[in-house]
Every structure is written in C-alpha cells, then in structure tokens.
Design an enzyme around this catalytic site. Structure first.
Site, short mmCIF file in Angstrom:
data_model
loop_
_atom_site.label_atom_id
_atom_site.label_comp_id
_atom_site.label_asym_id
_atom_site.label_seq_id
_atom_site.Cartn_x
_atom_site.Cartn_y
_atom_site.Cartn_z
N LYS A 83 0.86 -1.19 0.00
CA LYS A 83 0.00 0.00 0.00
C LYS A 83 0.90 1.23 0.00
CE LYS A 83 -4.42 0.71 2.17
NZ LYS A 83 -5.08 0.68 3.47
C1 E4P Z 1 -8.35 0.86 3.64
O1 E4P Z 1 -7.60 0.53 2.76
C2 E4P Z 1 -8.32 2.21 4.23
O2 E4P Z 1 -7.08 2.46 4.81
C3 E4P Z 1 -9.43 2.36 5.25
O3 E4P Z 1 -10.63 1.89 4.65
C4 E4P Z 1 -9.59 3.77 5.74
O4 E4P Z 1 -10.74 3.86 6.52
P1 E4P Z 1 -11.05 5.13 7.45
O5 E4P Z 1 -11.29 6.32 6.58
O6 E4P Z 1 -12.28 4.74 8.21
O7 E4P Z 1 -9.86 5.32 8.34
#
Ligand code: E4P
Length: 214
Positions: A83
């Site tokens: 990521k």
């Molecule tokens: C997933 O890849 C993301 O990091 C996650 O869904 C972010 O979610 P949030 O906006 O609730 O922190």
C-alpha cells in the site's frame, strides 16, 4: 464485488476467515496501531488466515525508501500487496515496484486525476476513500460519485487497475460500492456483520419458528 476485511485485529480476521467469503485484507498504520502488534507480526498471522491479497502500508517518504520497505514486505509472502500513499514519490515508487512485479494498492485516493496517475504508473489497485470524502463534502454521495467516475474512466481507457472501495463506514457505502461497480470493497468487521442482517429476515425466522412448533 469481492469482499475484503478492513482490519488488522487478528481476532476479527480469525472470525471472518471462517465465513469463507473474505477474499483479502487491508491494513493501514491506524489499524495496525489499533491491533497492538507490529506490522510484520500482523502480516505473518494474516497470511495464514486469508489466502488472498493482503495490503501492507509503507511509511510515507521518498520513492527509494518506500521501495526498500516494500521489498521487505513483498518477500514475506506471495499475497502481500504494497500500500503506497498517493503522492508524487508514491507514484514513482509504484512505477518501480510494478517493474519488479510487486503488486501495489495506491491509498488515500480522492479524485479521478489521482486515480489516473496511479493507474498510469501501473497500480494493481486504487483505494478511493468514500467515508472521508463524504465527511469533507458533508454529503452522502461524493464517495459514490468518485468510485463511479473512476470505474467509468478505467473502462473508457482500458486500465486493468482494480478499484477497492475504502473508508466504508456503513451499509449505504456497501450498497453504493456495488452500484458504482467497485471491483472490491474493503469493509470493517462491524459493517461485515451488519451486512448479514435485515429486520424482515429476523421477523420471517420468528414466524417460521412458531409455525415449526405447530
Ligand atoms: C483501507 O484501505 C483504508 O485504509 C481504510 O478503509 C480507511 O478507513 P477510514 O477512513 O475509516 O480510516
């Protein structure tokens, strides 16, 4: 639309892995902090529970540092997806990792332009953040429109990059991801459980239970 678990809490992943319907897992630094274990320890455990793409996020930095860190995680297991934050250095890192055959998930995507840059660099996945965009715009449709527009753009230009609808806060975001044509939705544990429920299912079961007694 495939379902990923958006969590690094091992107990939650253990439970959803028994459901047989979860195809991958996404983590981020906040989720790792919540899990109380180090990212590498979390990766070791998660790869044994779910046989599918597992996103591990590198620390934001210059492309060279991100690629170095990515190589360490990628070596840990074939299912690891790196990521990468949606920055210029992130785009450079995606380009280099793609050339090395390492899969990437470009995170913190909030516009079609960002998604276009990530896809052009060769990203395997992009993660548009529905909930955070809705929060910013104080609407309940901005996240949906973003996923829909990225989908249309990828179709128009023939990109193979897959869309992971992320920052999902509630059932409406899941419905919107489906309607927008997201390839995957990454979903927190509590929303995954809510997806199983409907008041009429409970009501119907109660009626059938009574009938069965007779
Ligand atoms: C997933 O890849 C993301 O990091 C996650 O869904 C972010 O979610 P949030 O906006 O609730 O922190």
């Amino acid at each position: 639309m495939k379902l990923f678990a958006d969590t690094a809490i091992i107990g939650e992943i253990e439970e959803v892995s028994t459901w047989g319907i979860i195809s991958g897992v996404t983590t981020n630094p906040s989720l790792i902090a919540k899990s109380g274990i180090a990212l590498t320890d979390a990766i070791q455990k998660i790869v044994n529970l779910v046989d599918g793409p597992i996103s591990a996020e590198v620390a934001e930095g210059n492309a060279t540092d991100m690629v170095q860190e990515a190589k360490v995680y990628a070596k840990m297991h074939k299912n690891i997806v790196i990521k990468i934050p949606m920055t210029l250095e992130g785009v450079k890192a995606v380009k280099q990792l793609t050339a090395l055959g390492i899969k990437t998930n470009v995170t913190l995507v909030f516009s079609t332009s960002q998604a276009l840059m990530a896809a052009t660099a060769g990203a395997t996945y992009v993660s548009p953040f529905m909930g955070r965009l809705d929060d910013l715009t104080k609407t309940d449709t901005a996240g949906f429109e973003l996923v829909k527009d990225i989908k249309e753009m990828f179709r128009t230009y023939g990109f193979k990059t897959q869309i992971i609808a992320a920052s999902i806060r509630h059932l409406n975001h899941v419905d919107q991801s489906i309607k927008a044509g997201a390839d995957i939705a990454t979903i927190p544990f509590h929303v995954l459980k809510e997806m199983l429920q409907h008041e009429l299912t409970d009501k119907g079961l109660a009626i059938f239970r009574e009938a069965a007694k007779k």
